[in-house]
Design a protein around this motif. Structure first.
Motif, PDB file in Angstrom:
ATOM      1  N   ASP A  12      67.163  78.674 -88.720  1.00 21.64           N
ATOM      2  CA  ASP A  12      67.774  78.973 -90.017  1.00 21.64           C
ATOM      3  C   ASP A  12      67.684  77.775 -90.956  1.00 21.64           C
ATOM      4  O   ASP A  12      67.394  77.922 -92.147  1.00 21.64           O
ATOM      5  N   ARG A  13      67.949  76.590 -90.405  1.00 21.86           N
ATOM      6  CA  ARG A  13      67.880  75.385 -91.233  1.00 21.86           C
ATOM      7  C   ARG A  13      66.459  75.147 -91.724  1.00 21.86           C
ATOM      8  O   ARG A  13      66.236  74.826 -92.892  1.00 21.86           O
ATOM      9  N   ASN A  14      65.499  75.311 -90.814  1.00 18.67           N
ATOM     10  CA  ASN A  14      64.100  75.106 -91.194  1.00 18.67           C
ATOM     11  C   ASN A  14      63.657  76.125 -92.235  1.00 18.67           C
ATOM     12  O   ASN A  14      62.921  75.799 -93.168  1.00 18.67           O
ATOM     13  N   PHE A  15      64.119  77.371 -92.052  1.00 16.68           N
ATOM     14  CA  PHE A  15      63.765  78.421 -93.007  1.00 16.68           C
ATOM     15  C   PHE A  15      64.325  78.104 -94.391  1.00 16.68           C
ATOM     16  O   PHE A  15      63.630  78.229 -95.400  1.00 16.68           O
ATOM     17  N   GLU A  16      65.592  77.697 -94.439  1.00 21.80           N
ATOM     18  CA  GLU A  16      66.219  77.371 -95.717  1.00 21.80           C
ATOM     19  C   GLU A  16      65.544  76.173 -96.373  1.00 21.80           C
ATOM     20  O   GLU A  16      65.375  76.132 -97.593  1.00 21.80           O
ATOM     21  N   GLU A  17      65.162  75.201 -95.546  1.00 17.75           N
ATOM     22  CA  GLU A  17      64.477  74.021 -96.086  1.00 17.75           C
ATOM     23  C   GLU A  17      63.133  74.407 -96.693  1.00 17.75           C
ATOM     24  O   GLU A  17      62.773  73.943 -97.782  1.00 17.75           O
ATOM     25  N   ARG A  18      62.381  75.257 -95.986  1.00 14.89           N
ATOM     26  CA  ARG A  18      61.085  75.708 -96.515  1.00 14.89           C
ATOM     27  C   ARG A  18      61.271  76.543 -97.772  1.00 14.89           C
ATOM     28  O   ARG A  18      60.506  76.428 -98.736  1.00 14.89           O
ATOM     29  N   ARG A  19      62.293  77.396 -97.742  1.00 15.78           N
ATOM     30  CA  ARG A  19      62.572  78.263 -98.891  1.00 15.78           C
ATOM     31  C   ARG A  19      62.927  77.433-100.122  1.00 15.78           C
ATOM     32  O   ARG A  19      62.421  77.687-101.227  1.00 15.78           O
ATOM     33  N   LEU A  20      63.771  76.429 -99.939  1.00 15.11           N
ATOM     34  CA  LEU A  20      64.159  75.572-101.052  1.00 15.11           C
ATOM     35  C   LEU A  20      62.969  74.759-101.555  1.00 15.11           C
ATOM     36  O   LEU A  20      62.789  74.591-102.770  1.00 15.11           O
ATOM     37  N   LYS A  21      62.151  74.289-100.626  1.00 15.93           N
ATOM     38  CA  LYS A  21      60.960  73.520-101.004  1.00 15.93           C
ATOM     39  C   LYS A  21      60.015  74.377-101.842  1.00 15.93           C
ATOM     40  O   LYS A  21      59.479  73.913-102.864  1.00 15.93           O
ATOM     41  N   ASP A  22      59.819  75.635-101.419  1.00 16.12           N
ATOM     42  CA  ASP A  22      58.943  76.546-102.170  1.00 16.12           C
ATOM     43  C   ASP A  22      59.517  76.838-103.549  1.00 16.12           C
ATOM     44  O   ASP A  22      58.786  76.894-104.543  1.00 16.12           O
ATOM     45  N   ARG A  23      60.827  77.030-103.610  1.00 16.51           N
ATOM     46  CA  ARG A  23      61.462  77.324-104.898  1.00 16.51           C
ATOM     47  C   ARG A  23      61.348  76.141-105.853  1.00 16.51           C
ATOM     48  O   ARG A  23      61.106  76.317-107.047  1.00 16.51           O
ATOM     49  N   LYS A  24      61.535  74.950-105.326  1.00 20.55           N
ATOM     50  CA  LYS A  24      61.407  73.757-106.168  1.00 20.55           C
ATOM     51  C   LYS A  24      59.990  73.631-106.709  1.00 20.55           C
ATOM     52  O   LYS A  24      59.783  73.311-107.884  1.00 20.55           O
ATOM     53  N   LYS A  25      59.029  73.901-105.841  1.00 19.95           N
ATOM     54  CA  LYS A  25      57.623  73.815-106.240  1.00 19.95           C
ATOM     55  C   LYS A  25      57.303  74.866-107.298  1.00 19.95           C
ATOM     56  O   LYS A  25      56.657  74.571-108.316  1.00 19.95           O
ATOM     57  N   ASN A  26      57.763  76.099-107.070  1.00 22.69           N
ATOM     58  CA  ASN A  26      57.519  77.174-108.039  1.00 22.69           C
ATOM     59  C   ASN A  26      58.185  76.878-109.376  1.00 22.69           C
ATOM     60  O   ASN A  26      57.597  77.108-110.438  1.00 22.69           O
ATOM     61  N   PHE A  27      59.418  76.384-109.312  1.00 23.66           N
ATOM     62  CA  PHE A  27      60.131  76.103-110.558  1.00 23.66           C
ATOM     63  C   PHE A  27      59.431  75.010-111.358  1.00 23.66           C
ATOM     64  O   PHE A  27      59.272  75.131-112.575  1.00 23.66           O
ATOM     65  N   GLN A  28      59.026  73.959-110.681  1.00 22.95           N
ATOM     66  CA  GLN A  28      58.369  72.851-111.382  1.00 22.95           C
ATOM     67  C   GLN A  28      57.107  73.330-112.100  1.00 22.95           C
ATOM     68  O   GLN A  28      56.875  73.013-113.268  1.00 22.95           O
TER      69      GLN A  28
END
Length: 278
Positions: free
Chosen positions: A104-120
């Protein structure tokens, strides 16, 4: 983790529980609501119980130990056997929980990383879109088409008008454009914050995401972060009447057709033709 120890303990348990309490593997399978060969496969080590079945078997052992405590407590060997099985199952469940939490932690970390990348990327494209539209305003506002915008005629003007109304593409006192400054003012953040978002250094708070969403007519909890928006995706966000141009053209066509039909039926067409020839 369940291993050979579990297999050996289970094999002995099945023998002892049948001998002491008359509970066969078939009865135990029915009690635990397991498929026919599940216990056999566990005993042989063909596969181990998953979290759900481990918990079910554990609860059964605890309940059985409590209900039959007087008899079991008289046999130290059998009592210790059940205690060992319970301990092994507890260890397995804890191990499964740790792996699940880690996943779950790894999934959330990947999800947040992807969102940050998409937002930027999306936010950078948004600023680029605004910059290009601002530069084209004087050149293309009165034109039917645009070299950049996909909309035409009334819709194209509406995009320009809406962006102007929001003060996103307005010129400053020096007559130049300052898109990031305009954005900062609208979102009530500093220009430095806009720059950090654009560079991917920072990620908006939920409050700022809400402001961005309202600005771009989004309902998402994280606008521009779910996936990457290209420059061409932003135009429609500032077009409040997507069918306006079509409806107006349709109205003009129907109106002219009705006038034409009226003229033909009334006989005025010949009069008009004669006047035109003169």
């Amino acid at each position: 983790m369940i291993n050979k120890q579990f297999c050996d303990l289970l094999a002995v348990f099945l023998v002892e529980i049948k001998k002491k309490f008359g509970i066969t593997a078939k009865l135990l399978t029915d009690e635990l609501n397991l498929s026919k060969n599940t216990l056999t496969n566990w005993k042989k080590g063909a596969y181990k119980p998953n979290g759900k079945l481990s918990k079910r078997f554990l609860n059964y052992l605890i309940q059985f130990k409590n209900e039959q405590y007087e008899l079991i407590s008289k046999d130290d060997t059998f009592y210790n056997l059940i205690e060992e099985l319970i301990e092994v199952l507890y260890d397995e469940l804890n191990s499964l929980l740790e792996r699940s939490n880690s996943f779950d932690r790894n999934f959330e970390e990947r999800r947040l990383k992807d969102r940050k990348k998409n937002f930027q990327k999306s936010f950078t494209n948004f600023i680029e879109f605004l910059s290009k539209v601002a530069r084209l305003y004087d050149l293309e506002y009165e034109n039917a088409t645009s070299n950049y915008l996909k909309t035409r005629d009334y819709q194209k003007k509406e995009v320009f008008d809406n962006l102007l109304a929001l003060k996103l593409i307005n010129k400053n006192k020096r007559g130049t454009f300052s898109i990031q400054k305009n954005l900062a003012k609208l979102l009530n953040v500093s220009q430095a914050q806009i720059s950090r978002w654009k560079k991917g250094i920072d990620y908006p708070s939920s409050t700022n995401f809400k402001k961005i969403g309202e600005l771009c007519n989004f309902n998402s909890d994280a606008p521009l972060a779910v996936y990457e928006f290209k420059e061409e995706n932003f135009e429609s966000m500032f077009l409040k009447t997507p069918m306006l141009s079509y409806e107006l053209r349709q109205f003009e066509y129907e109106y002219l057709e009705k006038i034409k039909l009226f003229i033909e039926k009334s006989g005025y067409n010949k009069i008009l033709e004669s006047k035109i020839k003169r």
